[in-house]
Design a protein around this motif. Structure first.
Motif, PDB file in Angstrom:
ATOM      1  N   ALA A 252     -22.669 -39.815  -2.247  1.00 50.90           N
ATOM      2  CA  ALA A 252     -22.301 -41.191  -2.092  1.00 50.90           C
ATOM      3  C   ALA A 252     -21.402 -40.996  -0.808  1.00 50.90           C
ATOM      4  N   THR A 253     -21.431 -42.398   0.202  1.00 46.58           N
ATOM      5  CA  THR A 253     -21.010 -42.057   1.275  1.00 46.58           C
ATOM      6  C   THR A 253     -19.774 -43.045   1.374  1.00 46.58           C
ATOM      7  N   VAL A 254     -18.903 -43.061   2.552  1.00 44.87           N
ATOM      8  CA  VAL A 254     -17.701 -43.540   2.575  1.00 44.87           C
ATOM      9  C   VAL A 254     -17.806 -45.021   2.701  1.00 44.87           C
ATOM     10  N   GLY A 255     -19.001 -45.578   3.202  1.00 46.61           N
ATOM     11  CA  GLY A 255     -19.542 -46.908   3.478  1.00 46.61           C
ATOM     12  C   GLY A 255     -19.828 -47.600   1.959  1.00 46.61           C
ATOM     13  N   GLN A 256     -20.351 -46.734   0.996  1.00 45.09           N
ATOM     14  CA  GLN A 256     -20.680 -47.174  -0.211  1.00 45.09           C
ATOM     15  C   GLN A 256     -19.347 -47.365  -1.388  1.00 45.09           C
ATOM     16  N   VAL A 257     -18.390 -46.321  -0.857  1.00 37.79           N
ATOM     17  CA  VAL A 257     -17.322 -46.321  -2.021  1.00 37.79           C
ATOM     18  C   VAL A 257     -16.198 -47.229  -1.208  1.00 37.79           C
ATOM     19  N   ALA A 258     -16.339 -47.851   0.005  1.00 37.53           N
ATOM     20  CA  ALA A 258     -15.281 -48.514   0.739  1.00 37.53           C
ATOM     21  C   ALA A 258     -14.551 -49.835  -0.099  1.00 37.53           C
ATOM     22  N   SER A 259     -15.515 -50.288  -0.817  1.00 32.04           N
ATOM     23  CA  SER A 259     -14.950 -51.593  -1.361  1.00 32.04           C
ATOM     24  C   SER A 259     -14.209 -51.211  -2.793  1.00 32.04           C
ATOM     25  N   MET A 260     -14.710 -50.066  -3.184  1.00 35.79           N
ATOM     26  CA  MET A 260     -14.167 -49.684  -4.445  1.00 35.79           C
ATOM     27  C   MET A 260     -12.569 -49.093  -4.095  1.00 35.79           C
ATOM     28  N   ALA A 261     -12.573 -48.385  -3.101  1.00 37.11           N
ATOM     29  CA  ALA A 261     -11.447 -47.734  -2.614  1.00 37.11           C
ATOM     30  C   ALA A 261     -10.302 -48.980  -2.131  1.00 37.11           C
ATOM     31  N   MET A 262     -10.850 -49.948  -1.587  1.00 34.02           N
ATOM     32  CA  MET A 262      -9.967 -50.936  -0.987  1.00 34.02           C
ATOM     33  C   MET A 262      -9.564 -51.706  -2.058  1.00 34.02           C
ATOM     34  N   SER A 263     -10.263 -52.213  -3.120  1.00 33.63           N
ATOM     35  CA  SER A 263      -9.960 -53.164  -4.191  1.00 33.63           C
ATOM     36  C   SER A 263      -9.088 -52.283  -5.130  1.00 33.63           C
ATOM     37  N   GLY A 264      -8.995 -51.125  -4.866  1.00 33.26           N
ATOM     38  CA  GLY A 264      -7.747 -50.320  -5.875  1.00 33.26           C
ATOM     39  C   GLY A 264      -8.144 -49.803  -6.989  1.00 33.26           C
ATOM     40  N   TYR A 265      -9.653 -49.804  -7.420  1.00 37.04           N
ATOM     41  CA  TYR A 265     -10.197 -49.639  -8.608  1.00 37.04           C
ATOM     42  C   TYR A 265     -10.168 -48.007  -8.579  1.00 37.04           C
ATOM     43  N   GLY A 266      -9.214 -47.218  -9.363  1.00 41.34           N
ATOM     44  CA  GLY A 266      -8.963 -46.202  -9.538  1.00 41.34           C
ATOM     45  C   GLY A 266      -8.246 -45.760  -8.498  1.00 41.34           C
ATOM     46  N   SER A 267      -7.418 -44.615  -8.355  1.00 44.94           N
ATOM     47  CA  SER A 267      -6.542 -44.400  -7.329  1.00 44.94           C
ATOM     48  C   SER A 267      -7.311 -43.262  -6.506  1.00 44.94           C
ATOM     49  N   ASP A 268      -8.089 -42.571  -7.269  1.00 38.25           N
ATOM     50  CA  ASP A 268      -8.699 -41.326  -6.738  1.00 38.25           C
ATOM     51  C   ASP A 268     -10.317 -41.230  -7.478  1.00 38.25           C
ATOM     52  N   PHE A 269     -11.210 -40.196  -6.838  1.00 37.32           N
ATOM     53  CA  PHE A 269     -12.331 -40.291  -7.438  1.00 37.32           C
ATOM     54  C   PHE A 269     -12.980 -38.849  -7.757  1.00 37.32           C
ATOM     55  N   ALA A 270     -13.616 -38.840  -8.772  1.00 46.27           N
ATOM     56  CA  ALA A 270     -14.099 -37.398  -9.187  1.00 46.27           C
ATOM     57  C   ALA A 270     -15.506 -37.337  -8.741  1.00 46.27           C
ATOM     58  N   VAL A 271     -15.955 -36.315  -8.090  1.00 50.52           N
ATOM     59  CA  VAL A 271     -17.273 -36.386  -7.626  1.00 50.52           C
ATOM     60  C   VAL A 271     -17.910 -35.337  -8.635  1.00 50.52           C
ATOM     61  N   LEU A 272     -19.069 -35.897  -9.433  1.00 50.72           N
ATOM     62  CA  LEU A 272     -19.778 -35.178 -10.592  1.00 50.72           C
ATOM     63  C   LEU A 272     -21.121 -35.105 -10.201  1.00 50.72           C
ATOM     64  N   ASP A 273     -21.654 -33.982 -10.632  1.00 50.38           N
ATOM     65  CA  ASP A 273     -22.931 -33.405 -10.630  1.00 50.38           C
ATOM     66  C   ASP A 273     -23.862 -34.523 -11.368  1.00 50.38           C
ATOM     67  N   PRO A 274     -24.895 -35.116 -10.752  1.00 50.25           N
ATOM     68  CA  PRO A 274     -25.549 -36.341 -11.569  1.00 50.25           C
ATOM     69  C   PRO A 274     -26.314 -35.711 -12.704  1.00 50.25           C
ATOM     70  N   GLN A 275     -26.657 -34.633 -12.700  1.00 47.28           N
ATOM     71  CA  GLN A 275     -27.434 -34.133 -13.859  1.00 47.28           C
ATOM     72  C   GLN A 275     -26.371 -33.612 -15.046  1.00 47.28           C
ATOM     73  N   SER A 276     -25.722 -32.496 -14.739  1.00 45.86           N
ATOM     74  CA  SER A 276     -24.917 -31.852 -15.725  1.00 45.86           C
ATOM     75  C   SER A 276     -23.557 -32.696 -16.118  1.00 45.86           C
ATOM     76  N   ARG A 277     -23.009 -33.381 -15.243  1.00 42.22           N
ATOM     77  CA  ARG A 277     -21.912 -34.357 -15.304  1.00 42.22           C
ATOM     78  C   ARG A 277     -20.801 -33.399 -15.115  1.00 42.22           C
ATOM     79  N   GLN A 278     -20.911 -32.199 -14.491  1.00 47.06           N
ATOM     80  CA  GLN A 278     -19.827 -31.145 -14.088  1.00 47.06           C
ATOM     81  C   GLN A 278     -18.918 -31.682 -13.079  1.00 47.06           C
ATOM     82  N   LEU A 279     -17.428 -31.461 -13.040  1.00 45.86           N
ATOM     83  CA  LEU A 279     -16.901 -31.776 -12.002  1.00 45.86           C
ATOM     84  C   LEU A 279     -17.244 -30.944 -10.535  1.00 45.86           C
ATOM     85  N   LEU A 280     -17.279 -31.512  -9.654  1.00 44.37           N
ATOM     86  CA  LEU A 280     -17.668 -30.645  -8.213  1.00 44.37           C
ATOM     87  C   LEU A 280     -16.577 -30.627  -7.264  1.00 44.37           C
TER      88      LEU A 280
END
Ligand SMILES: [Zn+2]
Length: 376
Positions: A252-280
């Motif tokens: 995911a790019t900064v451009g794609q998450v900009a609206s999420m970040a600016m609207s205040g949805y969650g304060s931080d983001f967990a980056v997950l492996d799309p297959q295993s759902r493990q935290l990266l």
């Protein structure tokens, strides 16, 4: 701490001086100089602050020995402050950390004593432990000896925020629980402060009375900080925290998450492996904001994230006081919450503070102290 400048680093610890320190150097140059002039006074004043710095390094290295990070050491006109990321709560650890400062002064005094005696005999002079030094090596060494003894003695007064208060609490803590040990140590500190204040006022020593007021307040703050930790210890992550962590794939790019970040949805983001759902890794909202300001719309979460091995992990059963300690030890704002091997979400320092404010509401506690300061 505002109004301070960095001097350098020793053992990886930033050493700072408060700007008013330079006024003290000028004052010291003229009041310690005596007949030898201001240069000698300056040397004596710098020597005194070196002793204070070594004292704080004693605390700091002992703390580091227990894995507690040291944020910095600041030299103030009234002494030094080593800011530890957290309080050592095991009594034996607190005892060692608190004693390490005065121990440095005792060792230095033990080194200075034979030198003073030797030089004194060689010069055939009469010995006196006067704080105002006579110019020359003997005077300087005598000054160092008496300054070290005074520093050790003053800091061992059994009242917070002095080291002696911590030593006393730690000794009680070997037999009583931490909260009770603190309450007794706070009470003793306040009794001593009142005694010192009354003594100062009756004898016209107003500076002493002001110090007494400072000790009285500091004792109370220590009591409140420990009571706060007691509240946090009663609550587990699973009871206090909401699971709505925003999860993103690494591409995911900064451009794609900009609206999420600016609207205040969650304060931080967990980056997950799309297959295993493990935290990266973890991306903080501030990291996204910085990338946006720099126009880095194409940067991926994989590039921005703090990798998982640098993110402290807790379980649903970890209590909030422990979460606070783990965050401090890792110098992180965020921890990853696991249930067994399964990633559940993120918990931040703000989440801990919010839970605390909820618990403490109406309790009269307003401040929050996350660090530990040793002064002396
Ligand atoms: Zn100290």
């Amino acid at each position: 701490m505002g109004w301070s400048i960095k001097l350098g680093r020793i053992f990886g610890i930033h050493i700072k001086v408060h700007l008013t320190f330079f006024l003290i150097l000028v004052w010291g140059a003229f009041s310690y100089g005596g007949s030898a002039g201001p240069l000698y006074g300056l040397i004596v004043t710098l020597a005194l602050f070196t002793l204070v710095l070594l004292h704080e390094l004693g605390h700091s290295l002992a703390a580091k020995g227990y894995g507690i990070p040291v944020n910095d050491i600041t030299l103030l006109p009234i002494g030094g402050v080593a800011r530890l990321a957290r309080m050592p709560e095991k009594p034996i650890q607190e005892l060692v950390v608190a004693l390490a400062g005065p121990a440095v002064n005792v060792i230095l005094a033990a080194i200075a004593l034979p030198l003073v005696l030797g030089l004194g005999v060689a010069q055939g002079g009469t010995l006196s432990l006067r704080l105002w030094p006579q110019p020359g090596w003997l005077g300087l060494l005598t000054f160092l000896l008496s300054a070290n003894l005074s520093l050790a003695a003053f800091n061992l007064i059994p009242a917070f925020p002095m080291d002696g208060g911590r030593v006393f609490r730690a000794l009680l803590g070997l037999f009583l629980d931490f909260q009770r040990a603190t309450r007794i140590a706070v009470t003793l500190g306040r009794v001593l402060a009142v005694g010192l204040g009354v003594f100062g006022l009756l004898n016209g020593q107003f500076f002493m009375a002001i110090i007494a007021l400072f000790i009285f307040n500091a004792s109370g703050q220590e009591g409140q900080a420990v009571a706060a930790r007691g509240l946090l210890r009663q609550v587990a992550v699973g009871q206090s925290w909401s699971r709505n962590t925003a999860a993103l794939p690494p591409y995911a790019t900064v451009g794609q998450v900009a609206s999420m970040a600016m609207s205040g949805y969650g304060s931080d983001f967990a980056v997950l492996d799309p297959q295993s759902r493990q935290l990266l890794g973890v991306v903080q909202r501030a990291d996204v904001a910085r990338a946006l300001r720099l126009g880095q719309w194409q940067r991926s979460m994989a590039e921005l994230m703090r990798p998982v091995q640098n993110v402290p992990s807790v379980t649903l059963h970890t209590n909030l006081a422990e979460v606070q300690d783990k965050l401090a030890d890792a110098s992180s704002r965020i921890a990853a919450v696991y249930d067994g091997p399964f990633f559940q979400g993120l918990i931040s320092l703000e989440d801990v503070q919010r839970a605390f404010q909820f618990l403490a509401r109406g309790g009269g506690y307003t401040g929050q102290r996350l660090g530990w300061e040793t002064s002396g």
